[in-house]
Design an enzyme around this catalytic site. Structure first.
Site, PDB file in Angstrom:
ATOM      1  N   GLU A  31       0.840  -1.212   0.000  1.00  0.00           N
ATOM      2  CA  GLU A  31       0.000   0.000   0.000  1.00  0.00           C
ATOM      3  C   GLU A  31       0.868   1.251   0.000  1.00  0.00           C
ATOM      4  O   GLU A  31       1.841   1.336   0.750  1.00  0.00           O
ATOM      5  CB  GLU A  31      -0.889  -0.039   1.245  1.00  0.00           C
ATOM      6  CG  GLU A  31      -2.300   0.360   0.981  1.00  0.00           C
ATOM      7  CD  GLU A  31      -3.034  -0.549   0.014  1.00  0.00           C
ATOM      8  OE1 GLU A  31      -3.091  -0.201  -1.186  1.00  0.00           O
ATOM      9  OE2 GLU A  31      -3.562  -1.575   0.444  1.00  0.00           O
ATOM     10  N   ASP A 171      -4.548   0.749  -9.275  1.00  0.00           N
ATOM     11  CA  ASP A 171      -5.965   0.419  -9.398  1.00  0.00           C
ATOM     12  C   ASP A 171      -6.331   0.131 -10.848  1.00  0.00           C
ATOM     13  O   ASP A 171      -7.035  -0.835 -11.161  1.00  0.00           O
ATOM     14  CB  ASP A 171      -6.825   1.588  -8.886  1.00  0.00           C
ATOM     15  CG  ASP A 171      -6.415   2.024  -7.494  1.00  0.00           C
ATOM     16  OD1 ASP A 171      -5.716   1.261  -6.810  1.00  0.00           O
ATOM     17  OD2 ASP A 171      -6.798   3.139  -7.089  1.00  0.00           O
TER      18      ASP A 171
END
Ligand code: GLA
Length: 378
Positions: A31, A171
């Site tokens: 992340e 994404d």
């Protein structure tokens, strides 16, 4: 899907000629590494955005957002961010159209109806799903194809220019490239990727805290600048090229040091997770997920009370290997890896305990890693 197609027929008085679809994503680990040229390990999920469309003879794009019960129109000759502040949802499509035009693709106007089940604002990339479905729809209507990495970059630029979030590429890549039953180890420097089988017998469980992201863009952009400051202080192109010894040698504000430490260690955790998955060591995968959450909470400071509570509750369930926040943070979802036979009981127990603790109604759903963006000619 039949409902979407009949809705198209009802709105436009003619049948749709194409159906584009692109999934949301969940990130297993890695992340805030993508915009540091690092590693990520996402999967496309079984929730997607669909666009039923048919080309028009002119350059007009007419969009009906079925879930929002809204519609808007723009002209390909003047693609600009939504003039109508009520139609900001259409900026993703406008941004994609602008990106495709800038890349030299010849676009045709479209009549379109959009519908999806990726929850908005929950960190599962509903916006990337809309962007990647839009690329597929424009490409099929214009009879061209767009390589997935270019599609991802066009989606990313739509976020930067039309939405104001300086996001990385994870994404869009996950939505464009997703494969059934695989997580994707993506190297965000050269965009090469390797599909890694999801563990047999364990389930990816998504747990939505029901708290929508707040102030996400400004806090996100601030984190990104701090990472760039750390890389500059160490004289490297990106934090991907740094290690903890280098970080120890530079004089940077404490907050910048903490951000950089997270990114450096998170990159290592991604590679360690892939090794553990390949060795079938789910206990170790779970440990790494838990460590990622702690680092996002303490060093990167993008967690929230609800995300922390959700991660704790998930971990306390029998059969749960590990849990962490997924996506940008500041609200949204956790992801957990749970033994398949234990999933139903975990969902029931966590839902009840989270509601009792927070007064909120969470949404927990298992997902398999799913196929990425595609289009079907009808
Ligand atoms: C958001 C961004 C991604 C990535 C994650 C954090 O989802 O869109 O590019 O930076 O946050 O890992």
């Amino acid at each position: 899907m039949t409902q979407l197609l009949s809705h198209f027929q009802a709105v436009y008085g003619r049948p749709a000629t194409l159906l584009a679809r692109a999934p949301g994503r969940v990130n297993l680990i890695g992340e805030h590494t993508d915009y540091n040229d690092g590693y990520v390990l996402p999967a496309a999920i079984e929730r997607e955005t669909c666009i039923a469309a048919a080309p028009r003879p002119d350059g007009i794009v007419r969009l009906v957002a079925r879930d929002l019960d809204r519609e808007t129109t723009f002209d390909l000759a003047h693609v600009a961010p939504a003039a109508d502040p009520q139609a900001t949802w259409s900026n993703y499509v406008r941004g994609v159209a602008a990106g495709l035009l800038a890349a030299g693709y010849r676009l045709r106007g479209l009549d379109a109806v959009i519908q999806g089940n990726v929850p908005v604002g929950s960190g599962l990339s509903s916006s990337a799903a809309l962007e990647m479905a839009s690329v597929q729809a424009f490409a099929a209507a214009g009879e061209f194809t767009v390589p997935p990495d270019q599609a991802a970059r066009i989606g990313q630029k739509a976020e930067h220019d039309f939405v104001g979030a300086n996001t990385g590429l994870m994404d869009q890549l996950a939505s464009a490239l997703g494969q059934p039953d695989r997580v994707l180890l993506i190297d965000c420097r050269d965009l090469s990727y390797r599909p890694v089988p999801t563990p047999a017998g364990a389930t990816i469980l998504i747990a939505d805290t029901a708290v929508r992201r707040q102030l996400a863009s400004s806090a996100y952009n601030e984190r990104r600048s701090q990472c760039e400051a750390a890389a500059a202080a160490m004289g490297v192109r990106a934090l991907r090229d740094a290690n903890l010894e280098m970080l120890a040698r530079v004089d940077v504000p404490d907050v910048v040091r903490r951000r950089a430490q997270h990114v450096i260690e998170e990159n290592d955790r991604v590679l360690a997770t892939v090794a553990a998955l390949q060795a079938g060591d789910l206990t170790q995968v779970g440990r790494l997920m838990n460590a990622s959450h702690a680092s996002l909470r303490d060093l990167y400071e993008v967690s929230s009370a609800e995300l922390d509570a959700m991660a704790e509750l998930l971990r306390s369930q029998p059969g749960c290997y590990g849990a962490r926040l997924t996506g940008a943070g500041f609200g949204g979802c956790c992801v957990a890896l749970v033994d398949a036979p234990a999933v139903d009981a975990a969902i029931a127990a966590v839902s009840a305990a989270y509601s009792a603790q927070t007064g909120l109604t969470p949404a927990l759903y298992p997902t398999r890693a799913a196929q990425g963006a595609r289009v079907e000619l009808l």
